[in-house]
Each structure stands twice: as C-alpha cells, then as structure tokens.
Design a protein around this motif. Structure first.
Motif, PDB file in Angstrom:
ATOM      1  N   GLY A 188      40.337  39.098  14.186  1.00 30.70           N
ATOM      2  CA  GLY A 188      38.889  39.062  14.008  1.00 30.70           C
ATOM      3  C   GLY A 188      38.295  37.690  13.824  1.00 30.70           C
ATOM      4  N   GLU A 189      37.681  37.472  12.648  1.00 28.29           N
ATOM      5  CA  GLU A 189      36.975  36.216  12.369  1.00 28.29           C
ATOM      6  C   GLU A 189      37.879  34.994  12.485  1.00 28.29           C
ATOM      7  N   ARG A 190      39.109  35.121  12.020  1.00 31.85           N
ATOM      8  CA  ARG A 190      40.039  33.987  12.087  1.00 31.85           C
ATOM      9  C   ARG A 190      40.232  33.575  13.550  1.00 31.85           C
ATOM     10  N   TYR A 191      40.414  34.543  14.439  1.00 29.32           N
ATOM     11  CA  TYR A 191      40.571  34.256  15.867  1.00 29.32           C
ATOM     12  C   TYR A 191      39.313  33.587  16.417  1.00 29.32           C
ATOM     13  N   ASP A 192      38.153  34.128  16.091  1.00 28.67           N
ATOM     14  CA  ASP A 192      36.883  33.579  16.583  1.00 28.67           C
ATOM     15  C   ASP A 192      36.682  32.130  16.131  1.00 28.67           C
ATOM     16  N   GLU A 193      37.027  31.838  14.886  1.00 28.44           N
ATOM     17  CA  GLU A 193      36.890  30.477  14.360  1.00 28.44           C
ATOM     18  C   GLU A 193      37.789  29.503  15.115  1.00 28.44           C
ATOM     19  N   TRP A 194      39.050  29.903  15.344  1.00 33.74           N
ATOM     20  CA  TRP A 194      39.972  29.026  16.055  1.00 33.74           C
ATOM     21  C   TRP A 194      39.587  28.894  17.527  1.00 33.74           C
ATOM     22  N   LEU A 195      39.086  29.949  18.120  1.00 36.78           N
ATOM     23  CA  LEU A 195      38.647  29.883  19.511  1.00 36.78           C
ATOM     24  C   LEU A 195      37.504  28.884  19.655  1.00 36.78           C
ATOM     25  N   ALA A 196      36.558  28.908  18.736  1.00 37.51           N
ATOM     26  CA  ALA A 196      35.447  27.952  18.765  1.00 37.51           C
ATOM     27  C   ALA A 196      35.975  26.525  18.617  1.00 37.51           C
ATOM     28  N   LYS A 197      36.953  26.330  17.736  1.00 36.59           N
ATOM     29  CA  LYS A 197      37.499  24.992  17.500  1.00 36.59           C
ATOM     30  C   LYS A 197      38.243  24.463  18.727  1.00 36.59           C
ATOM     31  N   VAL A 198      39.112  25.266  19.328  1.00 41.38           N
ATOM     32  CA  VAL A 198      39.886  24.780  20.479  1.00 41.38           C
ATOM     33  C   VAL A 198      39.035  24.673  21.742  1.00 41.38           C
ATOM     34  N   SER A 199      37.979  25.452  21.835  1.00 42.75           N
ATOM     35  CA  SER A 199      37.089  25.375  22.999  1.00 42.75           C
ATOM     36  C   SER A 199      36.412  24.009  23.085  1.00 42.75           C
TER      37      SER A 199
END
Length: 130
Positions: A115-126
């Motif tokens: 969930g949120e943890r994935y979304d946060e990391w996706l935003a960071k690596v993007s």
C-alpha cells in the motif's frame, strides 16, 4: 508501572520491520546498482537449512519479469529470494520495486500489496528518471 508498559509498547512499535530477513530500502538510493519494477511470474518455496542465526524454515523464491528500469541494467527475468518474515508473501502478477545492493548484490523489495509504503517508494524512485 504505566511508564514501563508505555516504554515496552514503544519498543515493540518501533521495531515492527526489524524481524530477521525483512529489510526496508536505504534512503540513499546511490547504494543500489539496480532499481527496477518487476512483476512476479512464478514462485516456489525452498527449505532453508538452519544455521546459528535462524531456525529451519521455508522461503519463497520468485521469478520476476522486469517491467521498468530506474537504475542499472537488470536481466529481463531473474530469480529473487524473498525474506522469510514478510507478513504477506507476494502472489503471481504482483508488482514490486526491487533494489539491488552494490555490495554483494542483496535484493530488497517493496510490493504493491504494501500500500502506502509502495506508493511512497514508487514516487521516490520515479524521480530518478526525470
């Protein structure tokens, strides 16, 4: 007594991710030779022999198809061993972000089911590709 109980609860909550085998990616993304999104195309369980630090247990070995690369040049398909203490083992067709450590090639992963943890990391690596 209340102070002791409060301290105990704080210790438990602060170590939620500190189980053997479960790691969170380092905030310093320069520590990784590869960062990519992959989709699980298959999985099977392995029996892991006990050693001085762990008990006899099973671990999941995943076959991952790389769908988007942020850093490095990963193979199109690779096998990844998932840490033993993930609360929810990822299922086929689940996507994850995979971080391959420059030192030793250890892989840390975050799955969309987190969930949120994935979304946060996706935003960071993007941001790495902008």
């Amino acid at each position: 007594m209340k102070k002791c109980l409060l301290a105990f609860i704080l210790c438990l909550s602060s170590n939620a991710d500190a189980c053997f085998g479960r790691q969170i990616p380092n905030q310093d993304l320069s520590k990784y030779s590869q960062i990519f999104i992959g989709q699980i195309s298959g999985s099977h369980f392995l029996k892991v022999e006990p050693n001085q630090f762990s008990e006899d247990t099973q671990s999941q070995n995943l076959t991952v198809v790389v769908t988007k690369v942020f850093v490095g040049n990963p193979k199109a398909s690779l096998k990844v061993r998932v840490g033993d203490c993930l609360a929810v083992q990822p299922k086929p067709l689940t996507s994850g972000i995979f971080f391959v450590n420059k030192d030793g090639g250890q892989i840390v992963s975050i799955f969309e089911s987190e969930g949120e943890r994935y979304d946060e990391w996706l935003a960071k690596v993007s941001k790495l590709t902008q």
